[in-house]
Design a protein around this motif. Structure first.
Motif, PDB file in Angstrom:
ATOM      1  N   LEU A 355      29.884 -86.575 -15.596  1.00 53.39           N
ATOM      2  CA  LEU A 355      28.603 -86.110 -15.066  1.00 53.39           C
ATOM      3  C   LEU A 355      28.113 -86.963 -13.891  1.00 53.39           C
ATOM      4  N   HIS A 356      28.436 -88.254 -13.916  1.00 55.92           N
ATOM      5  CA  HIS A 356      27.990 -89.138 -12.834  1.00 55.92           C
ATOM      6  C   HIS A 356      28.564 -88.714 -11.480  1.00 55.92           C
ATOM      7  N   PRO A 357      29.896 -88.583 -11.319  1.00 54.13           N
ATOM      8  CA  PRO A 357      30.395 -88.116 -10.022  1.00 54.13           C
ATOM      9  C   PRO A 357      29.979 -86.688  -9.688  1.00 54.13           C
ATOM     10  N   LEU A 358      29.763 -85.854 -10.709  1.00 52.57           N
ATOM     11  CA  LEU A 358      29.233 -84.516 -10.437  1.00 52.57           C
ATOM     12  C   LEU A 358      27.849 -84.605  -9.791  1.00 52.57           C
ATOM     13  N   ALA A 359      27.046 -85.573 -10.249  1.00 56.12           N
ATOM     14  CA  ALA A 359      25.727 -85.791  -9.646  1.00 56.12           C
ATOM     15  C   ALA A 359      25.873 -86.245  -8.194  1.00 56.12           C
ATOM     16  N   GLU A 365      26.070 -82.471  -1.394  1.00 55.84           N
ATOM     17  CA  GLU A 365      25.917 -81.080  -0.961  1.00 55.84           C
ATOM     18  C   GLU A 365      24.453 -80.690  -0.776  1.00 55.84           C
ATOM     19  N   GLY A 366      23.535 -81.668  -0.962  1.00 58.10           N
ATOM     20  CA  GLY A 366      22.128 -81.434  -0.700  1.00 58.10           C
ATOM     21  C   GLY A 366      21.341 -80.838  -1.846  1.00 58.10           C
ATOM     22  N   ASP A 367      21.949 -80.724  -3.024  1.00 61.88           N
ATOM     23  CA  ASP A 367      21.255 -80.154  -4.187  1.00 61.88           C
ATOM     24  C   ASP A 367      20.678 -81.320  -5.000  1.00 61.88           C
ATOM     25  N   TYR A 368      19.556 -81.864  -4.542  1.00 62.70           N
ATOM     26  CA  TYR A 368      19.010 -83.089  -5.133  1.00 62.70           C
ATOM     27  C   TYR A 368      18.445 -82.879  -6.540  1.00 62.70           C
ATOM     28  N   ALA A 369      17.878 -81.716  -6.790  1.00 61.55           N
ATOM     29  CA  ALA A 369      17.348 -81.448  -8.134  1.00 61.55           C
ATOM     30  C   ALA A 369      18.472 -81.443  -9.172  1.00 61.55           C
ATOM     31  N   ARG A 370      19.593 -80.799  -8.806  1.00 60.76           N
ATOM     32  CA  ARG A 370      20.731 -80.774  -9.734  1.00 60.76           C
ATOM     33  C   ARG A 370      21.313 -82.180  -9.904  1.00 60.76           C
ATOM     34  N   ALA A 371      21.367 -82.933  -8.806  1.00 56.95           N
ATOM     35  CA  ALA A 371      21.891 -84.304  -8.882  1.00 56.95           C
ATOM     36  C   ALA A 371      21.057 -85.139  -9.852  1.00 56.95           C
ATOM     37  N   GLU A 372      19.728 -85.028  -9.754  1.00 56.64           N
ATOM     38  CA  GLU A 372      18.854 -85.803 -10.642  1.00 56.64           C
ATOM     39  C   GLU A 372      19.042 -85.377 -12.099  1.00 56.64           C
ATOM     40  N   ALA A 373      19.151 -84.069 -12.331  1.00 56.38           N
ATOM     41  CA  ALA A 373      19.327 -83.567 -13.694  1.00 56.38           C
ATOM     42  C   ALA A 373      20.641 -84.069 -14.299  1.00 56.38           C
ATOM     43  N   LEU A 375      22.314 -86.805 -13.429  1.00 60.14           N
ATOM     44  CA  LEU A 375      22.203 -88.245 -13.669  1.00 60.14           C
ATOM     45  C   LEU A 375      21.417 -88.534 -14.946  1.00 60.14           C
ATOM     46  N   ASN A 376      20.316 -87.822 -15.134  1.00 55.99           N
ATOM     47  CA  ASN A 376      19.519 -88.029 -16.346  1.00 55.99           C
ATOM     48  C   ASN A 376      20.309 -87.667 -17.599  1.00 55.99           C
ATOM     49  N   GLU A 377      21.107 -86.594 -17.523  1.00 59.72           N
ATOM     50  CA  GLU A 377      21.927 -86.196 -18.667  1.00 59.72           C
ATOM     51  C   GLU A 377      22.976 -87.270 -18.964  1.00 59.72           C
ATOM     52  N   SER A 378      23.583 -87.799 -17.902  1.00 62.01           N
ATOM     53  CA  SER A 378      24.595 -88.843 -18.084  1.00 62.01           C
ATOM     54  C   SER A 378      23.976 -90.106 -18.677  1.00 62.01           C
TER      55      SER A 378
END
Length: 394
Positions: A355-359, A365-373, A375-378
């Motif tokens: 999940l970390h590298p996926l974030a 790719e500019g999808d910051y909301a998904r990146a934060e989600a 990271l929080n899940e990881s």
């Protein structure tokens, strides 16, 4: 017990009393095989104890005993030292054999189910290990690697470290090469479990002691595994050049080792761990060609040996390389493959690692909301596993 006997129309037979006392050795629930192994009882006797409500059925093929009743029966067992010692031995032998028998499944293709089966026996496994550490340490060797795999999968790193420590302490003054070989193995495995707990200096100390003992006693597998742990600890301590030398040495030792008497996943795991950490060092040096070669060799070993946990981490390495080189399509492919493996295996630490590298990919790719989600899940997964060092780094 007297009240129950009166209510159910008669005294217990001597055999039933003996069986009940022996079963007091078991903690919590236990299955039919354990009941018969520990008590040496026939199924008919167990059925009679169930009919008299002295044993309770706890699902298909499993039993439990009310804790007060267990304490009462246990007091009778304690009053007979010979009977107590024999029941403890049967208990220890049975549950350590159950742990050892799941080594292959934990390492290869049935991690989730094997770990779930062992988790149901946790209290009894703990008791069996501590008994053997004090009385029959040679019984620990076949189960030692399985304990590491099981504790890693279930987030029991601290408890397993303590169990290894109890056995190591008992072996410190034991004479003979056999005790030295076992101590080398336990030290190497304890060192491995110290790594995700952030105990890098202690892991290095364990590894160096294990290497010395392994060389002195001919414990080739323990020495090879300890050499990997030494490389890992040096890497975390910022000594990457030394770490690389140790990891390459571990691979050479594993490849040159004679076939073990009991083939298993330990030597292949030495190679996969070494290639995994060599890939990490190469990535830090921006040597993507070397990193990819290490990761692909790791993946090849894991597929040949059916080390599905290892395959997960090899794919995670390929994911990191693809992100670093801007190959986002490959990154997504490797991420999906790795995440699918982690979830099939129910390996929480591995899922967090993907999940970390996926974030990072989502951020690039500019999808910051998904990146934060992501990271929080990881972070939540790492916290649940007690992996404080990776949680802090993230």
């Amino acid at each position: 017990i007297q009240t129950l006997e009166a209510e159910r129309g008669g005294e217990l037979s001597d055999v039933e009393r003996q069986v009940l006392a022996r079963l007091a050795s078991c903690i919590g629930q236990f299955d039919r095989a354990a009941a018969q192994a520990v008590s040496e009882a026939a199924m008919t006797t167990l059925a009679l104890l169930v009919d008299k409500s002295l044993l309770r059925r706890a699902g298909t093929g499993r039993y439990s005993m009310h804790e007060l009743l267990r304490q009462f029966a246990g007091a009778r067992l304690q009053a007979d030292p010979r009977e107590r010692a024999q029941a403890a031995e049967r208990h220890g032998v049975h549950f350590l054999a159950q742990l050892a028998a799941r080594t292959e499944r934990l390492a290869r293709d049935d991690t989730q189910q094997a770990a779930a089966e062992l988790m149901a026996e946790l209290g009894n496994l703990r008791q069996a290990w501590l008994w053997a550490a004090a009385e029959r340490p040679q019984l620990l060797e076949p189960a030692a690697y399985a304990l590491m795999l099981f504790s890693w999968h279930n987030g029991l790193l601290r408890e397993a470290t303590q169990l290894y420590s109890s056995a190591i302490a008992g072996l410190a003054t034991a004479p003979g090469a056999e005790a030295g070989r076992l101590e080398a193995l336990l030290l190497a495995l304890r060192g491995r479990l110290r790594m995700p707990q952030g105990q890098h200096e202690q892991a290095l100390g364990d590894a160096e002691r294990a290497i010395a003992l392994g060389r002195a006693t001919g414990a080739v597998e323990a020495e090879a595994f300890a050499t990997v742990v030494r490389g890992m600890a040096l890497r975390r301590l910022g000594r990457s050049a030394e770490a690389r030398q140790q990891l390459l040495a571990a691979i050479a030792r594993a490849e040159a080792a004679p076939p073990p008497e009991l083939p298993g996943p330990l030597l292949p795991d030495v190679q996969r761990l070494a290639y995994n950490w060599l890939c990490s060092i190469a990535l830090s040096d921006s040597d993507y060609r070397a990193a990819r070669a290490y990761a692909e060799r790791n993946l090849q070993i894991c597929r040949e040996q059916q080390l599905r946990l290892g395959e997960l981490f090899a794919r995670s390495d390929l994911l990191d390389i693809a992100i670093a080189t801007g190959d986002y399509a490959t990154a997504r492919h490797e991420a999906n493959a790795a995440l699918g493996l982690a979830r099939v295996l129910s390996f929480t630490d591995g899922e967090a690692a993907v999940l970390h590298p996926l974030a990072i990919l989502a951020q690039l790719e500019g999808d910051y909301a998904r990146a934060e989600a992501l990271l929080n899940e990881s972070l939540a997964l790492l916290h649940s596993q007690g992996n404080r060092i990776r949680e802090a780094l993230m």
